[in-house]
Scaffold this motif. Structure first.
Motif, PDB file in Angstrom:
ATOM      1  N   GLU A 146       1.070  -0.987   0.181  1.00  0.00           N
ATOM      2  CA  GLU A 146       0.003  -0.080  -0.237  1.00  0.00           C
ATOM      3  C   GLU A 146       0.776   1.272   0.144  1.00  0.00           C
ATOM      4  O   GLU A 146       2.011   0.920  -0.241  1.00  0.00           O
ATOM      5  CB  GLU A 146      -0.773   0.261   1.358  1.00  0.00           C
ATOM      6  CG  GLU A 146      -0.180  -0.456   2.130  1.00  0.00           C
ATOM      7  CD  GLU A 146      -0.869   0.278   3.742  1.00  0.00           C
ATOM      8  OE1 GLU A 146      -1.815   1.228   3.675  1.00  0.00           O
ATOM      9  OE2 GLU A 146      -0.351   0.098   4.913  1.00  0.00           O
ATOM     10  N   LYS A 310      -7.334   2.539  -0.343  1.00  0.00           N
ATOM     11  CA  LYS A 310      -6.891   1.410  -1.239  1.00  0.00           C
ATOM     12  C   LYS A 310      -8.167   1.435  -2.059  1.00  0.00           C
ATOM     13  O   LYS A 310      -7.410   0.882  -2.815  1.00  0.00           O
ATOM     14  CB  LYS A 310      -7.159   0.044   0.315  1.00  0.00           C
ATOM     15  CG  LYS A 310      -6.286  -0.417   1.366  1.00  0.00           C
ATOM     16  CD  LYS A 310      -6.416  -0.395   2.380  1.00  0.00           C
ATOM     17  CE  LYS A 310      -5.282  -0.966   3.258  1.00  0.00           C
ATOM     18  NZ  LYS A 310      -5.330   0.507   4.319  1.00  0.00           N
ATOM     19  N   LYS A 368      -9.563  -5.795   1.762  1.00  0.00           N
ATOM     20  CA  LYS A 368      -9.681  -5.022   2.829  1.00  0.00           C
ATOM     21  C   LYS A 368     -10.107  -3.882   2.686  1.00  0.00           C
ATOM     22  O   LYS A 368     -11.009  -3.730   1.705  1.00  0.00           O
ATOM     23  CB  LYS A 368      -8.203  -4.868   2.134  1.00  0.00           C
ATOM     24  CG  LYS A 368      -6.668  -4.910   2.479  1.00  0.00           C
ATOM     25  CD  LYS A 368      -5.701  -4.642   1.676  1.00  0.00           C
ATOM     26  CE  LYS A 368      -4.308  -5.041   1.768  1.00  0.00           C
ATOM     27  NZ  LYS A 368      -3.024  -4.132   1.524  1.00  0.00           N
ATOM     28  N   GLY A 374      -4.021  -1.042  10.775  1.00  0.00           N
ATOM     29  CA  GLY A 374      -3.240  -2.257  11.173  1.00  0.00           C
ATOM     30  C   GLY A 374      -4.182  -3.568  10.946  1.00  0.00           C
ATOM     31  O   GLY A 374      -5.254  -2.890  12.084  1.00  0.00           O
ATOM     32  N   TYR A 379      -8.002 -12.562   5.855  1.00  0.00           N
ATOM     33  CA  TYR A 379      -6.529 -13.497   4.846  1.00  0.00           C
ATOM     34  C   TYR A 379      -7.739 -15.383   4.871  1.00  0.00           C
ATOM     35  O   TYR A 379      -8.345 -15.306   6.524  1.00  0.00           O
ATOM     36  CB  TYR A 379      -5.942 -13.999   5.587  1.00  0.00           C
ATOM     37  CG  TYR A 379      -4.609 -12.354   6.085  1.00  0.00           C
ATOM     38  CD1 TYR A 379      -3.636 -11.714   4.761  1.00  0.00           C
ATOM     39  CD2 TYR A 379      -5.257 -11.313   6.580  1.00  0.00           C
ATOM     40  CE1 TYR A 379      -3.505 -10.520   4.789  1.00  0.00           C
ATOM     41  CE2 TYR A 379      -4.690  -9.713   6.794  1.00  0.00           C
ATOM     42  CZ  TYR A 379      -3.388  -9.826   6.294  1.00  0.00           C
ATOM     43  OH  TYR A 379      -3.514  -8.568   6.055  1.00  0.00           O
ATOM     44  N   ILE A 405       0.193 -11.119  -1.030  1.00  0.00           N
ATOM     45  CA  ILE A 405       1.544 -11.821  -1.490  1.00  0.00           C
ATOM     46  C   ILE A 405       2.584 -12.784  -0.921  1.00  0.00           C
ATOM     47  O   ILE A 405       3.245 -12.410   0.262  1.00  0.00           O
ATOM     48  CB  ILE A 405       2.714 -10.278  -1.135  1.00  0.00           C
ATOM     49  CG1 ILE A 405       1.991  -8.859  -2.501  1.00  0.00           C
ATOM     50  CG2 ILE A 405       3.877 -10.238  -2.042  1.00  0.00           C
ATOM     51  CD1 ILE A 405       2.252  -7.569  -1.981  1.00  0.00           C
ATOM     52  N   GLU A 431       8.966  -6.155   5.722  1.00  0.00           N
ATOM     53  CA  GLU A 431       7.686  -5.300   4.685  1.00  0.00           C
ATOM     54  C   GLU A 431       8.974  -3.727   4.585  1.00  0.00           C
ATOM     55  O   GLU A 431       9.081  -3.492   5.295  1.00  0.00           O
ATOM     56  CB  GLU A 431       7.060  -4.987   5.745  1.00  0.00           C
ATOM     57  CG  GLU A 431       6.034  -4.581   4.442  1.00  0.00           C
ATOM     58  CD  GLU A 431       3.877  -4.163   5.231  1.00  0.00           C
ATOM     59  OE1 GLU A 431       4.197  -5.181   5.705  1.00  0.00           O
ATOM     60  OE2 GLU A 431       3.723  -2.889   4.398  1.00  0.00           O
TER      61      GLU A 431
END
Ligand SMILES: Nc1ncnc2c1ncn2[C@@H]1O[C@H](COP(=O)(O)OP(=O)(O)O)[C@@H](O)[C@H]1O
Ligand SMILES: [Mg+2]
Length: 481
Positions: A146, A310, A368, A374, A379, A405, A431
């Protein structure tokens, strides 16, 4: 979650138990003494900080990929600036979302209000952070997670993590390897960016306000910026104020200036305002509107804030859209290379296809909402369960579907407050965040720079990686060829 397959080698293992134990003690004290710390959530006190979770040793990172996204940052900066000034595009992005997502709807209302009234400050400043994971199923190429346009954190502590890893490699005798820790001065770069913007306000007596929570755990990262600003320009006054303070003590005078108590505010740097909890009542929403209506320069203003959502990221990934904002085909291609599949969930043929993809193969995607900070994404099995629940409701349009990813893993020592010494060896994934500064107005770009980086590392089996949220550890990249 499906386990990441390939592994990156850690260059500094093994370490004997005795050396490890002593190094951990040294490392913790170095961290506390240099501001790699935060306030305790369980034992909050204004008189003390404790270590932020951090990685004892730097994590390996492919040099080629690192350099690639460092170079790409100014292209992303430029893109965000242009998108933020395209009202038609911004409105189209949020058309459906704002009907079901109250929080985004409130932000959008502020945007529409200031657009209709006429924007009172044309100068915009962004401290952006573009986040990436290595994609193991795509030759370990970096892919964008992002792009943050509000409260992008850790340019302060991230800078010290680089210095910390230089120190610890030296302590462990790896003198020849220190050169593989890339230079990082995100702290000065981002603080200078705020100061450069403040200067454009044109009133040397005006102050800078850091907009913060009433209680801040990530105090060191914020204070490091404040102290750096005062080092770079000792004459500028910086004050910390909350949205509630602005409501109670702020006003706009006849010249359109933002006044707090008796000070004229030249620049407001937002470290809050990106999640619903930051607005416990109408007061805080009114305060945000007051700031946006004023002549103060905002980092970010509402349009920069919105383009970090997003939904915009997903809209930009649609074919032909980047061409609306950029003309250089090389830049467009370079951006496309770091995109993974991003899908909107509107009630049309494409949205229906995306719903079906998520239902058929939920492990391949992340769902998302329009949130930051966060802990909001879904998922695996949750993707499917949630999709089944919302697929026939408008709610689905406020989410996006993103290809998952799969980063390679590495072995490392995560040092956490209260953790054992010696710490356990754990499997981790990292990350990377690249910081950028952009200052401009609707007609031109005045400053466009890449200013540094940060690395966050989390346990390989954890989905999310926020450090303050308790999922991740601060780290820095060790470049390998
Ligand atoms: N497409 C993805 N594939 C794998 N992990 C992801 C993906 N998107 C997000 N994540 C994980 O979830 C975390 C939070 O997602 P992010 O999009 O950065 O939202 P936030 O605004 O809450 O930080 C990321 O830091 C990353 O660890
Ligand atoms: Mg993030």
């Amino acid at each position: 979650m499906s386990k990441p397959v390939p592994k990156l080698p850690n260059q500094f293992l093994p370490i004997t138990k005795d050396v490890l134990k002593e190094t951990v003690l040294k490392a913790k004290d170095w961290a506390i003494l240099h501001g790699c710390s935060m306030r305790s959530k369980n034992n909050y006190s204004e008189d003390s900080v404790q270590i932020s979770p951090f990685n004892l040793l730097p994590s390996s990172f492919p040099r080629r990929e690192f350099n690639k996204v460092v170079e790409l940052q100014t292209v992303f900066n430029e893109l965000m600036h242009r998108v933020a000034h395209d009202r038609e595009f911004v409105e189209a992005c949020f058309k459906d979302t704002i009907q079901v997502d109250e929080f985004t709807g409130n932000l959008f209302k502020i945007y529409e209000t200031v657009q209709q009234e006429g924007v009172s400050q044309e100068i915009t400043v962004g401290l952006f952070r573009s986040d990436y994971l290595l994609h193991s199923t795509s030759n370990n190429n970096l892919k964008q997670v992002e792009l943050n346009t509000i409260a992008s954190s850790f340019s302060g502590i991230g800078t010290y993590m680089t210095q910390y890893h230089r120190y610890i490699l030296q302590e462990l005798g790896h003198f020849d390897k220190i050169k593989n820790l890339p230079d990082n001065d995100a702290l000065t770069g981002s603080s200078q960016g705020l100061l450069d913007a403040w200067k454009l306000y044109g009133n040397p007596d005006s102050i800078i306000v850091f907009l913060t929570e009433e209680v801040t755990y990530n105090i060191c990262d914020q204070r490091l910026h404040e102290f750096e600003i005062s080092k770079l320009n000792p004459e500028v006054k910086v004050l910390r104020r909350s949205l509630t303070d602005i409501h109670d003590r702020g006003s706009i005078n006849s010249k359109g200036e933002l006044i707090i108590d008796n000070d004229i505010v030249g620049l407001v740097y937002l470290r809050v305002g990106y999640e619903p909890d930051n607005y416990p009542s109408k007061k805080e929403w009114d305060a945000r509107l007051l700031i946006e209506r004023s002549k103060a320069i905002k980092c970010p203003n509402i349009q920069y804030h919105l383009v970090g959502q997003k939904k915009v990221q997903q809209a930009l990934a649609k074919s032909g859209v980047l061409e609306r904002f950029l003309t250089d085909p090389k830049k467009i291609e370079a951006l496309r290379e770091v995109f993974v599949g991003l899908y909107g969930l509107e009630f049309d043929e494409f949205g229906d296809q995306a719903v079906q993809m998520a239902l058929d193969d939920p492990e391949r995607y992340v769902l998302k909402p329009q949130r930051e900070g966060g802990g909001n994404n879904l998922y695996g099995k949750d993707v499917r369960d949630f999709m089944l629940k919302v697929k026939d409701t408008k709610e689905r349009t406020s989410w996006i579907l993103m290809e998952r990813i799969l980063p390679p893993s590495e072995t490392g020592y995560m040092i956490v407050p209260g953790g054992p010494n010696p710490p356990p060896l754990s499997e981790t994934v990292s990350e990377l965040g690249i910081f950028g500064v952009l200052i401009g107005d609707p007609q031109k770009i005045i400053v466009n720079k890449q200013v540094g980086h940060m690395l966050r590392t989390k346990a390989a089996d954890s989905d999310e990686g926020g450090v303050i949220a308790g999922f991740g550890a601060l780290d820095s990249p060790y470049l390998i060829d």
